[in-house]
Design a protein around this motif. Structure first.
Motif, PDB file in Angstrom:
ATOM      1  N   LEU A  22     159.953 141.147  -8.777  1.00  0.00           N
ATOM      2  CA  LEU A  22     161.192 140.388  -8.917  1.00  0.00           C
ATOM      3  C   LEU A  22     162.317 141.018  -8.120  1.00  0.00           C
ATOM      4  O   LEU A  22     163.171 140.317  -7.577  1.00  0.00           O
ATOM      5  N   GLN A  23     162.346 142.339  -8.055  1.00  0.00           N
ATOM      6  CA  GLN A  23     163.409 143.031  -7.333  1.00  0.00           C
ATOM      7  C   GLN A  23     163.358 142.786  -5.835  1.00  0.00           C
ATOM      8  O   GLN A  23     164.356 142.971  -5.133  1.00  0.00           O
ATOM      9  N   LYS A  24     162.211 142.348  -5.333  1.00  0.00           N
ATOM     10  CA  LYS A  24     162.070 142.085  -3.901  1.00  0.00           C
ATOM     11  C   LYS A  24     162.624 140.715  -3.510  1.00  0.00           C
ATOM     12  O   LYS A  24     162.794 140.434  -2.331  1.00  0.00           O
ATOM     13  N   LEU A  47     164.213 128.815  -5.502  1.00  0.00           N
ATOM     14  CA  LEU A  47     163.139 128.636  -6.486  1.00  0.00           C
ATOM     15  C   LEU A  47     163.650 127.891  -7.714  1.00  0.00           C
ATOM     16  O   LEU A  47     162.939 127.081  -8.308  1.00  0.00           O
ATOM     17  N   PHE A  48     164.916 128.131  -8.083  1.00  0.00           N
ATOM     18  CA  PHE A  48     165.487 127.505  -9.265  1.00  0.00           C
ATOM     19  C   PHE A  48     165.820 126.036  -9.048  1.00  0.00           C
ATOM     20  O   PHE A  48     165.772 125.256 -10.002  1.00  0.00           O
ATOM     21  N   ILE A  49     166.188 125.648  -7.820  1.00  0.00           N
ATOM     22  CA  ILE A  49     166.639 124.274  -7.595  1.00  0.00           C
ATOM     23  C   ILE A  49     165.519 123.377  -7.085  1.00  0.00           C
ATOM     24  O   ILE A  49     165.710 122.162  -6.972  1.00  0.00           O
ATOM     25  N   ARG A  50     164.363 123.936  -6.831  1.00  0.00           N
ATOM     26  CA  ARG A  50     163.236 123.118  -6.386  1.00  0.00           C
ATOM     27  C   ARG A  50     162.719 122.245  -7.519  1.00  0.00           C
ATOM     28  O   ARG A  50     162.823 122.587  -8.701  1.00  0.00           O
ATOM     29  N   GLN A 102     154.366 131.063 -11.091  1.00  0.00           N
ATOM     30  CA  GLN A 102     154.272 132.352 -11.778  1.00  0.00           C
ATOM     31  C   GLN A 102     155.551 133.159 -11.571  1.00  0.00           C
ATOM     32  O   GLN A 102     156.063 133.787 -12.503  1.00  0.00           O
ATOM     33  N   ASP A 103     156.070 133.150 -10.330  1.00  0.00           N
ATOM     34  CA  ASP A 103     157.317 133.872 -10.047  1.00  0.00           C
ATOM     35  C   ASP A 103     158.468 133.299 -10.862  1.00  0.00           C
ATOM     36  O   ASP A 103     159.283 134.038 -11.419  1.00  0.00           O
ATOM     37  N   LEU A 104     158.535 131.983 -10.950  1.00  0.00           N
ATOM     38  CA  LEU A 104     159.590 131.330 -11.720  1.00  0.00           C
ATOM     39  C   LEU A 104     159.478 131.699 -13.195  1.00  0.00           C
ATOM     40  O   LEU A 104     160.490 131.993 -13.856  1.00  0.00           O
ATOM     41  N   MET A 148     158.193 134.408 -14.419  1.00  0.00           N
ATOM     42  CA  MET A 148     158.594 135.807 -14.564  1.00  0.00           C
ATOM     43  C   MET A 148     160.114 135.935 -14.602  1.00  0.00           C
ATOM     44  O   MET A 148     160.663 136.721 -15.376  1.00  0.00           O
ATOM     45  N   PHE A 149     160.803 135.187 -13.759  1.00  0.00           N
ATOM     46  CA  PHE A 149     162.260 135.210 -13.786  1.00  0.00           C
ATOM     47  C   PHE A 149     162.782 134.773 -15.144  1.00  0.00           C
ATOM     48  O   PHE A 149     163.680 135.394 -15.714  1.00  0.00           O
ATOM     49  N   ARG A 150     162.225 133.698 -15.682  1.00  0.00           N
ATOM     50  CA  ARG A 150     162.716 133.150 -16.937  1.00  0.00           C
ATOM     51  C   ARG A 150     162.434 134.088 -18.107  1.00  0.00           C
ATOM     52  O   ARG A 150     163.223 134.167 -19.056  1.00  0.00           O
ATOM     53  N   LEU A 151     161.317 134.805 -18.044  1.00  0.00           N
ATOM     54  CA  LEU A 151     160.979 135.734 -19.114  1.00  0.00           C
ATOM     55  C   LEU A 151     161.737 137.049 -18.991  1.00  0.00           C
ATOM     56  O   LEU A 151     161.929 137.749 -19.974  1.00  0.00           O
TER      57      LEU A 151
END
Length: 252
Positions: free
Chosen positions: A120-122, A131-134, A145-147, A149-152
């Motif tokens: 996430l830091q990268k 990623l959030f507005i897609r 999966q990345d999204l 991880m951000f939400r969690l």
């Protein structure tokens, strides 16, 4: 909390004993202490302070099947309907929704365990925003999966994502009737950035509502204005008005 409640009950019990020693009737003692007369009678019949009995927790109909569902999950089974049918054959008489709720808890636990903080830091801010507005339907498995991880990783990120997506759905589906409720949810959130955006929407709400409900827009006009500004900048300091006029007319 339990100790505080016990201390409060003990103080009332001692007051009841003292008032009874003074000759007060149980009904009057109950009124003074704010408890029922039956409680006072039970206290006075006891030689010592009666501790509250712990209530026995009756297991739900699903609980006895939870270990089986967990073992299936750990074995790689992800079909909730199949597991529901299996335990139903074993005697489960509860709802399918309870099974899915339990599976959702297992899924969230599994995802939390796999959150990669270093990954996430990268992410750059622009990449994360994109990623959030897609549209979630356009994301591939890795992006999903990345999204997740951000939400969690942060509850506020999850809340922000939900509000952003709700606004984008209003834009795509032209659902202006949801605007007031959305603004209210943003106001109740602790997201200063979104609250600032919502404040701007409030100041020009009628124009925003028109944009969310009407099929026409000034997009074409704005496009021509941008084109004219580009032509002007390209010729700045190198050409006069006559050439600029010809280039504009040719572009239009």
């Amino acid at each position: 909390m339990q100790q505080a409640r016990r201390a409060e009950r003990l103080a009332r019990y001692e007051q009841a004993v003292e008032l009874n020693r003074q000759g007060k009737p149980p009904k009057e003692i109950a009124k003074v202490l704010g408890v029922t007369g039956r409680t006072i009678q039970r206290w006075l019949r006891s030689d010592t302070f009666p501790d509250a009995k712990r209530r026995r927790r009756r297991p739900g109909s699903f609980e006895i099947y939870a270990p089986y569902v967990l073992s299936r999950w750990e074995a790689g089974e992800r079909n909730g309907l199949a597991m529901y049918r299996d335990i139903k054959e074993q005697g489960y008489d509860g709802s399918e929704r309870t099974v899915y709720r339990y599976l959702e808890t297992l899924k969230q636990t599994e995802v939390k365990a796999s959150v990669n903080v270093h990954r996430l830091q990268k992410f750059t801010a622009n990449t994360a925003i994109w990623l959030f507005i897609r549209d979630p339907e356009t994301l591939d498995e890795i992006e999903k999966q990345d999204l997740e991880m951000f939400r969690l990783a942060n509850p506020q990120l999850s809340q922000a994502y939900q509000l952003v997506q709700e606004f984008l759905v209003m834009v795509r589906k032209r659902e202006d009737h949801h605007l007031d409720a959305w603004l209210k949810r943003v106001e109740m959130s602790n997201l200063a950035e979104l609250q600032s955006f919502a404040s701007g929407v409030e100041k020009d709400k009628e124009a925003v509502r028109a944009g969310l409900s009407l099929s026409i827009s000034n997009g074409m006009v704005e496009g021509h204005v941008t084109k004219l500004k580009l032509i002007k900048r390209q010729g700045y300091g190198r050409a006069g008005f006559l050439l600029l006029r010809k280039r504009v007319l040719h572009a239009i």
